[in-house]
Design a protein around this motif. Structure first.
Motif, PDB file in Angstrom:
ATOM      1  N   ARG A 164      26.488-129.702 -26.504  1.00 45.38           N
ATOM      2  CA  ARG A 164      27.386-128.880 -25.566  1.00 45.38           C
ATOM      3  C   ARG A 164      28.504-128.798 -25.231  1.00 45.38           C
ATOM      4  O   ARG A 164      29.031-127.391 -25.575  1.00 45.38           O
ATOM      5  CB  ARG A 164      27.175-129.807 -24.705  1.00 45.38           C
ATOM      6  CG  ARG A 164      26.662-129.178 -23.352  1.00 45.38           C
ATOM      7  CD  ARG A 164      26.539-129.472 -22.144  1.00 45.38           C
ATOM      8  NE  ARG A 164      26.557-129.934 -20.704  1.00 45.38           N
ATOM      9  CZ  ARG A 164      27.256-129.955 -19.617  1.00 45.38           C
ATOM     10  NH1 ARG A 164      26.929-131.236 -19.022  1.00 45.38           N
ATOM     11  NH2 ARG A 164      27.346-129.415 -17.908  1.00 45.38           N
TER      12      ARG A 164
ATOM     13  N   HIS B 123      27.480-122.798 -15.187  1.00 42.63           N
ATOM     14  CA  HIS B 123      26.143-122.903 -15.756  1.00 42.63           C
ATOM     15  C   HIS B 123      24.774-122.407 -14.840  1.00 42.63           C
ATOM     16  O   HIS B 123      24.880-122.735 -13.295  1.00 42.63           O
ATOM     17  CB  HIS B 123      26.128-124.794 -15.398  1.00 42.63           C
ATOM     18  CG  HIS B 123      24.942-125.590 -15.457  1.00 42.63           C
ATOM     19  ND1 HIS B 123      25.196-126.342 -16.711  1.00 42.63           N
ATOM     20  CD2 HIS B 123      24.063-125.642 -15.033  1.00 42.63           C
ATOM     21  CE1 HIS B 123      23.741-126.738 -16.661  1.00 42.63           C
ATOM     22  NE2 HIS B 123      23.420-126.290 -15.453  1.00 42.63           N
TER      23      HIS B 123
ATOM     24  N   ARG C 297      20.757-122.521 -14.600  1.00 43.10           N
ATOM     25  CA  ARG C 297      19.428-123.278 -13.966  1.00 43.10           C
ATOM     26  C   ARG C 297      18.608-122.362 -13.706  1.00 43.10           C
ATOM     27  O   ARG C 297      18.348-122.400 -12.606  1.00 43.10           O
ATOM     28  CB  ARG C 297      20.107-124.216 -13.843  1.00 43.10           C
ATOM     29  CG  ARG C 297      18.805-125.572 -13.975  1.00 43.10           C
ATOM     30  CD  ARG C 297      18.549-125.663 -14.936  1.00 43.10           C
ATOM     31  NE  ARG C 297      19.484-126.909 -15.445  1.00 43.10           N
ATOM     32  CZ  ARG C 297      19.541-128.300 -15.708  1.00 43.10           C
ATOM     33  NH1 ARG C 297      18.846-128.988 -15.377  1.00 43.10           N
ATOM     34  NH2 ARG C 297      20.299-128.820 -16.198  1.00 43.10           N
TER      35      ARG C 297
ATOM     36  N   GLU D  41      26.692-121.775 -20.152  1.00 40.99           N
ATOM     37  CA  GLU D  41      25.146-122.343 -20.014  1.00 40.99           C
ATOM     38  C   GLU D  41      23.995-121.920 -19.470  1.00 40.99           C
ATOM     39  O   GLU D  41      24.244-121.423 -18.067  1.00 40.99           O
ATOM     40  CB  GLU D  41      25.848-123.554 -19.028  1.00 40.99           C
ATOM     41  CG  GLU D  41      26.631-124.566 -20.545  1.00 40.99           C
ATOM     42  CD  GLU D  41      26.398-126.383 -19.367  1.00 40.99           C
ATOM     43  OE1 GLU D  41      27.475-126.699 -20.587  1.00 40.99           O
ATOM     44  OE2 GLU D  41      26.515-126.168 -18.846  1.00 40.99           O
TER      45      GLU D  41
ATOM     46  N   VAL E 193      20.395-122.668 -19.503  1.00 41.89           N
ATOM     47  CA  VAL E 193      19.243-123.567 -19.452  1.00 41.89           C
ATOM     48  C   VAL E 193      18.130-123.560 -18.191  1.00 41.89           C
ATOM     49  O   VAL E 193      18.139-122.707 -17.377  1.00 41.89           O
ATOM     50  CB  VAL E 193      19.878-125.093 -18.634  1.00 41.89           C
ATOM     51  CG1 VAL E 193      19.004-126.128 -18.794  1.00 41.89           C
ATOM     52  CG2 VAL E 193      21.521-125.129 -19.327  1.00 41.89           C
ATOM     53  N   THR E 194      17.190-122.831 -19.200  1.00 42.63           N
ATOM     54  CA  THR E 194      15.719-122.527 -18.585  1.00 42.63           C
ATOM     55  C   THR E 194      14.705-123.329 -18.617  1.00 42.63           C
ATOM     56  O   THR E 194      14.177-123.822 -20.098  1.00 42.63           O
ATOM     57  CB  THR E 194      15.959-121.172 -18.743  1.00 42.63           C
ATOM     58  OG1 THR E 194      16.461-120.138 -18.972  1.00 42.63           O
ATOM     59  CG2 THR E 194      14.065-120.744 -18.665  1.00 42.63           C
ATOM     60  N   THR E 195      13.769-123.534 -17.696  1.00 45.68           N
ATOM     61  CA  THR E 195      12.704-124.693 -17.736  1.00 45.68           C
ATOM     62  C   THR E 195      11.573-124.348 -17.813  1.00 45.68           C
ATOM     63  O   THR E 195      10.895-123.408 -16.979  1.00 45.68           O
ATOM     64  CB  THR E 195      12.940-125.943 -17.412  1.00 45.68           C
ATOM     65  OG1 THR E 195      14.596-126.483 -17.169  1.00 45.68           O
ATOM     66  CG2 THR E 195      11.803-126.802 -16.751  1.00 45.68           C
TER      67      THR E 195
ATOM     68  N   ARG F  17      26.062-121.743 -24.437  1.00 43.75           N
ATOM     69  CA  ARG F  17      25.249-122.678 -24.835  1.00 43.75           C
ATOM     70  C   ARG F  17      24.069-122.585 -24.431  1.00 43.75           C
ATOM     71  O   ARG F  17      23.550-121.948 -22.510  1.00 43.75           O
ATOM     72  CB  ARG F  17      25.507-124.091 -24.534  1.00 43.75           C
ATOM     73  CG  ARG F  17      24.261-125.135 -24.817  1.00 43.75           C
ATOM     74  CD  ARG F  17      24.941-126.539 -24.899  1.00 43.75           C
ATOM     75  NE  ARG F  17      24.292-127.731 -24.924  1.00 43.75           N
ATOM     76  CZ  ARG F  17      23.297-127.634 -26.267  1.00 43.75           C
ATOM     77  NH1 ARG F  17      23.669-126.690 -27.323  1.00 43.75           N
ATOM     78  NH2 ARG F  17      22.226-128.118 -26.894  1.00 43.75           N
TER      79      ARG F  17
ATOM     80  N   ILE G 288      20.129-123.387 -22.946  1.00 41.39           N
ATOM     81  CA  ILE G 288      18.387-124.234 -24.359  1.00 41.39           C
ATOM     82  C   ILE G 288      17.256-123.026 -22.926  1.00 41.39           C
ATOM     83  O   ILE G 288      17.589-122.839 -22.065  1.00 41.39           O
ATOM     84  CB  ILE G 288      18.488-126.032 -22.705  1.00 41.39           C
ATOM     85  CG1 ILE G 288      20.109-126.240 -23.862  1.00 41.39           C
ATOM     86  CG2 ILE G 288      17.817-126.577 -23.935  1.00 41.39           C
ATOM     87  CD1 ILE G 288      20.351-127.625 -23.062  1.00 41.39           C
ATOM     88  N   GLU G 289      16.380-123.413 -24.478  1.00 43.47           N
ATOM     89  CA  GLU G 289      15.106-123.446 -24.042  1.00 43.47           C
ATOM     90  C   GLU G 289      14.353-124.233 -23.774  1.00 43.47           C
ATOM     91  O   GLU G 289      13.950-124.620 -24.758  1.00 43.47           O
ATOM     92  CB  GLU G 289      14.231-121.977 -24.689  1.00 43.47           C
ATOM     93  CG  GLU G 289      15.466-120.523 -24.505  1.00 43.47           C
ATOM     94  CD  GLU G 289      14.740-119.980 -23.267  1.00 43.47           C
ATOM     95  OE1 GLU G 289      13.997-120.187 -22.197  1.00 43.47           O
ATOM     96  OE2 GLU G 289      16.344-119.073 -23.061  1.00 43.47           O
ATOM     97  N   ASP G 290      14.188-124.950 -22.510  1.00 41.80           N
ATOM     98  CA  ASP G 290      13.240-126.119 -22.276  1.00 41.80           C
ATOM     99  C   ASP G 290      11.600-126.050 -21.970  1.00 41.80           C
ATOM    100  O   ASP G 290      11.408-125.612 -21.351  1.00 41.80           O
ATOM    101  CB  ASP G 290      14.190-127.167 -21.512  1.00 41.80           C
ATOM    102  CG  ASP G 290      13.509-128.575 -20.816  1.00 41.80           C
ATOM    103  OD1 ASP G 290      12.632-127.951 -21.795  1.00 41.80           O
ATOM    104  OD2 ASP G 290      14.088-129.082 -20.674  1.00 41.80           O
TER     105      ASP G 290
END
Lengths: 383, 269
Positions: free
Chosen positions: A34, A194, A196, A220, A222-224, A249, A251-253
């Motif tokens: 990160r 960020h 989210r 950043e 960031v995806t859930t 950055r 993130i595919e969560d």
């Protein structure tokens, strides 16, 4: 902190919790991806400093729902705020905690279930200057109810100083959001953003980003993928020229089964610019039937420029289809020669090659973003 | 460029020496092409044919150590690739380069603008008019319409790339087209289509320098002069009969030490 004492109890409590966290949580580790390429200190102004207020505006045509800014929006969107604010991007690291503890401005957009918004909702954030040693914190919330459809264009312009912007996004079951974001920071300025997002059952989100700081920018995304059949597409164009530092950055969560995610990144580094992309594809236990794909390519336009593109996979279940690829290289000299042999000037040929290189992500950006770029396509040029 | 004395050659190459990475490849090339003429250059792999093509086009990796090149009487020495193209030189690539993300339409429109005007915006071709012209040219060249929106040479077969090279030549209407093995790797239909395109270009007044390994393209495109390239220079020049001679006897007889080659003796067998 600068919390308004007229704020509802739930918010005051969350701010208190965040204030404690911001003061006690350790700084993120540079050994982790990160912050491997971006010194957290560049983006950190410490806790307890007096915060400036950003100029945040929302432009929306809604038949129902809410589009407004803090603090006024606390009255009109109180329920959604109480349910989601600080609940997606929890104060579990100093940056997110600082933001929740000290934000005083931001935008809130709530699209009710089933609503279909035709025109893009625009969130414009401008930070002209912050006091020495002060980060300006902005917090946004976007909620799409079940089956709702909307487009959001979110732009951040940090002319001077330090910004810390957190946007929480809820895409409920069956909803569809096209979210475009851009992040700019002037020379000497720094921005931390960020984004989210939580994507519900059979819901879809596309996030198209433009990270083009003249100073330092870290974004950043960031995806859930929180429920079955959810889908996410993240595309981004990273531009680092001059002395700039641009770090994305993603993130595919995957937290649920049968979800798909797709990440497509293009980075162009010129002058002494540094472009960074780290992309984590995480498939949690039980998220079977997941499909995830990531491709990142970098173009170096000068010997001093650099691009670090690092895909990461964290697969904790079987029955997954995952692939990734990353490549960095200079402009293809033979392609340049080929174009020049057709009469194009050297600069025109290079612009055409760069335009072609970024095409897959540029085409996803709203035209109002793309129009600011030096090699924006002329009308009709695109076949 | 248009008002030339009739005696000015289209292309004049005089004692041209050139190489790459310190290695000399061209060793004294002499060549004269008159306006509207079709010249074929034949020779083995590695004899320097493609090097000649790139040196004429001005590829920056090659270094010219001696000699002169004139196009329409204009010294090309100090012109870069772009300027040579705008002066009327065209190179059909042996290996056309893929341009990812750049659709054929946008590329050709920019090329046409550059060719017409030296690149200024004022010579822009209206999109619709251009598209009509392009689609017509594509039909003629046997290139499917959907290629117009595909990236240049990306995912094209060998034959499709060569057809696109010829199509570019026809649209750009150069003074001289150097076609570097435009006939290689083609099946019979593609060869025919490419040859037809070249012949249309010749009929339109384009001078052609056709670099080839094979006699078979010369059954379709009739050269005025055939040159044989050996070890970086023109070893022999003659009429179309030279190509047939090569087809029958190969290149070795040209290298036989001490054997004087008399073009007049060819074609009488």
């Amino acid at each position: 902190m600068n919390a308004n004492l007229d704020e509802p109890r739930w918010l005051l409590e969350r701010r208190e919790e965040a204030t404690r966290a911001a003061g006690t949580l350790p700084m993120p580790d540079r050994a982790a991806h990160r912050f491997r390429f971006t010194d957290p200190a560049w983006l950190w102004a410490g806790v307890g400093t007096g915060a400036d207020t950003a100029d945040v505006a929302v432009e929306a045509t809604l038949a129902a729902g809410v589009a407004g800014t803090f603090p006024g929006v606390l009255a009109s969107a109180g329920d959604a705020l109480a349910e989601f604010l600080g609940r997606l991007a929890r104060p579990d690291d100093p940056f997110l905690a600082f933001n929740l503890a000290s934000f005083t401005s931001g935008a809130v957009v709530v699209i009710p279930a089933g609503a279909r918004v035709e025109d893009p909702v625009r969130i414009r954030m401008r930070i002209a200057k912050t006091n020495q040693g002060t980060a300006c914190a902005v917090r946004n919330l976007i909620v799409l109810g079940r089956g709702a459809q909307a487009r959001v264009h979110e732009t951040l312009d940090v002319e001077d100083g330090l910004a810390n912007v957190v946007t929480e996004v809820v895409v409920a079951d069956g909803a569809r959001l096209e979210h475009a974001w851009s992040e700019e920071a002037g020379p000497g300025a720094a921005a931390f953003t960020h984004l989210r997002t939580s994507v519900g059952r059979d819901a879809f989100v596309s996030q198209s980003g433009l990270l083009s700081p003249a100073g330092r920018g870290k974004a950043e995304v960031v995806t859930t993928l929180a429920d079955r059949g959810s889908r996410a597409e993240a595309t981004a164009l990273i531009l680092a020229g001059g002395e700039s530092h641009a770090d994305l950055r993603v993130i595919e969560d995957h937290a649920a089964s049968d979800a798909t995610s797709r990440v497509l990144v293009r980075a162009v580094a010129s002058g002494g610019g540094r472009a960074v992309f780290t992309g984590l594809l995480r498939v949690r236990e039980g998220a079977s039937g997941s499909e995830t794909y990531e491709e990142a390519r970098g173009l170096l336009r000068s010997p001093e420029a650099s691009a670090d593109l690092l895909p990461e996979l964290e697969i904790l279940t079987h029955d997954v289809r995952a692939s990734h690829g990353a490549a960095v290289g200079p402009l293809d000299e033979e392609a340049r020669y080929y174009l020049m042999s057709r009469g194009l000037g050297a600069e025109e040929a290079e612009a055409m090659l760069v335009r072609g290189f970024v095409g897959p992500v540029l085409d996803r950006l709203p035209s109002e973003f793309a129009a600011r770029l030096p090699w924006a396509p002329a009308a009709g040029e695109n076949g | 460029m248009m008002s030339l004395a009739p005696e000015t050659p289209l292309l004049a190459v005089r004692d041209l020496w050139a190489g790459i990475d310190g290695k000399t490849i061209l060793k004294g090339v002499n060549l004269v092409v008159r306006p509207g003429e079709v010249h074929a250059i034949m020779g083995r792999n590695g004899s320097g044919k493609s090097t000649l093509a790139h040196v004429l086009m001005g590829h920056p990796a090659y270094e010219v150590t001696r000699g002169d090149v004139f196009l329409d009487g204009r010294d090309l020495r100090d012109l870069d690739v772009t300027e040579r193209a705008r002066a009327g030189l065209f190179l059909g690539f042996q290996y056309p380069v893929a341009i990812p993300g750049v659709p054929v339409t946008g590329f050709l429109r920019a090329a046409l603008r550059a060719r017409r005007s030296g690149g200024s915006e004022s010579a822009d071709v209206p999109v619709r008019e251009f598209r009509r012209t392009l689609l017509g040219a594509m039909r003629e060249a046997g290139i499917p319409e959907d290629f117009a929106s595909r990236p240049v040479n990306e995912g094209f077969s060998g034959g499709e790339k060569k057809r696109l090279e010829v199509l570019q030549m026809l649209m750009l209407k150069p003074r001289l087209a150097i076609l570097d093995e435009t006939d290689s790797g083609l099946d019979i239909d593609a060869l025919k289509a490419v040859a037809d395109g070249i012949n249309r270009g010749i009929a339109a007044g384009i001078g052609v320098l056709l670099i080839t390994h094979y006699q078979r393209i010369l059954d379709h495109v009739k050269p005025d002069v055939v040159h044989v390239f050996l070890d970086g220079r023109v070893a022999l020049s003659g009429g179309p009969e030279v190509a047939r001679e090569l087809e029958e006897r190969g290149y070795e007889w040209l290298e036989a030490p001490g054997e004087a080659v008399n073009p007049a003796s060819l074609g009488t067998r």
